[in-house]
Design a protein around this motif. Structure first.
Motif, mmCIF file in Angstrom:
data_model
loop_
_atom_site.group_PDB
_atom_site.id
_atom_site.type_symbol
_atom_site.label_atom_id
_atom_site.label_comp_id
_atom_site.label_asym_id
_atom_site.label_seq_id
_atom_site.Cartn_x
_atom_site.Cartn_y
_atom_site.Cartn_z
ATOM 1 N N UNK A 267 -37.072 81.761 3.423
ATOM 2 C CA UNK A 267 -37.980 80.801 2.793
ATOM 3 C C UNK A 267 -39.397 80.969 3.321
ATOM 4 N N UNK A 268 -39.540 81.087 4.634
ATOM 5 C CA UNK A 268 -40.871 81.253 5.218
ATOM 6 C C UNK A 268 -41.514 82.566 4.800
ATOM 7 N N UNK A 269 -40.701 83.626 4.697
ATOM 8 C CA UNK A 269 -41.213 84.914 4.226
ATOM 9 C C UNK A 269 -41.722 84.788 2.789
ATOM 10 N N UNK A 270 -40.955 84.079 1.938
ATOM 11 C CA UNK A 270 -41.356 83.861 0.546
ATOM 12 C C UNK A 270 -42.670 83.089 0.483
ATOM 13 N N UNK A 271 -42.767 82.006 1.276
ATOM 14 C CA UNK A 271 -43.996 81.213 1.290
ATOM 15 C C UNK A 271 -45.190 82.030 1.766
ATOM 16 N N UNK A 272 -44.971 82.881 2.751
ATOM 17 C CA UNK A 272 -46.063 83.722 3.259
ATOM 18 C C UNK A 272 -46.521 84.709 2.183
ATOM 19 N N UNK A 273 -45.563 85.269 1.439
ATOM 20 C CA UNK A 273 -45.920 86.199 0.368
ATOM 21 C C UNK A 273 -46.706 85.490 -0.730
ATOM 22 N N UNK B 40 -22.784 79.368 11.332
ATOM 23 C CA UNK B 40 -23.507 78.514 10.390
ATOM 24 C C UNK B 40 -24.971 78.365 10.791
ATOM 25 N N UNK B 41 -25.235 78.173 12.064
ATOM 26 C CA UNK B 41 -26.611 78.042 12.547
ATOM 27 C C UNK B 41 -27.371 79.349 12.301
ATOM 28 N N UNK B 42 -26.718 80.476 12.531
ATOM 29 C CA UNK B 42 -27.354 81.770 12.287
ATOM 30 C C UNK B 42 -27.687 81.922 10.800
ATOM 31 N N UNK B 43 -26.777 81.531 9.924
ATOM 32 C CA UNK B 43 -27.012 81.614 8.475
ATOM 33 C C UNK B 43 -28.171 80.699 8.083
ATOM 34 N N UNK B 44 -28.208 79.496 8.664
ATOM 35 C CA UNK B 44 -29.301 78.570 8.382
ATOM 36 C C UNK B 44 -30.640 79.186 8.791
ATOM 37 N N UNK B 45 -30.685 79.798 9.969
ATOM 38 C CA UNK B 45 -31.926 80.425 10.443
ATOM 39 C C UNK B 45 -32.337 81.595 9.561
ATOM 40 N N UNK B 46 -31.358 82.346 9.066
ATOM 41 C CA UNK B 46 -31.671 83.458 8.160
ATOM 42 C C UNK B 46 -32.277 82.934 6.861
#
Length: 113
Positions: free
Chosen positions: A51-57, A40-46
């Motif tokens: 989200x951060x990749x989208x914001x950067x784009x 679950x923690x791994x999925x949350x980090x993914x």
């Protein structure tokens, strides 16, 4: 058949071995329980990374649009012979100051947000 006192008492080494085996089983159960949490923690980090990749784009697109707008303004300034009277100044905690431009005796003030 005669049992001696010593045979009826469990060997201390066997008792310790049983306790060690119980401890190993308990640790196994803990690791079994931790695995779904780690998944679950791994999925949350993914998802956070997505989200951060989208914001950067999105930020990159806004930066490209701003660069294009500034380029167009430079071309307009050059084509119309406009010059800068004052430049953009920014101090910590302040907003951008307006740019004053003159064109053939007319004054134009541009405020960037």
């Amino acid at each position: 058949m005669r049992l001696t006192f010593q045979q009826s008492i469990q060997d201390p080494t066997a008792s310790e071995a049983n306790l060690v085996m119980d401890l190993v089983r308990a640790k196994h159960d803990v690791y079994q329980a931790q695995k779904p949490l780690a998944d679950c923690v791994m999925r949350e980090n993914e998802m956070l990374a997505s989200l951060l990749r989208f914001r950067a784009e999105e930020a990159e697109k806004r930066l490209d649009d701003t660069d294009m707008g500034l380029g167009c303004m430079r071309v307009m300034f050059k084509e119309n012979g406009w010059t800068h009277i004052s430049s953009l100044t920014r101090t910590p905690g302040s907003h951008l100051q307006p740019v004053e431009v003159t064109e053939c005796g007319r004054q134009l003030t541009i405020q960037l947000d």
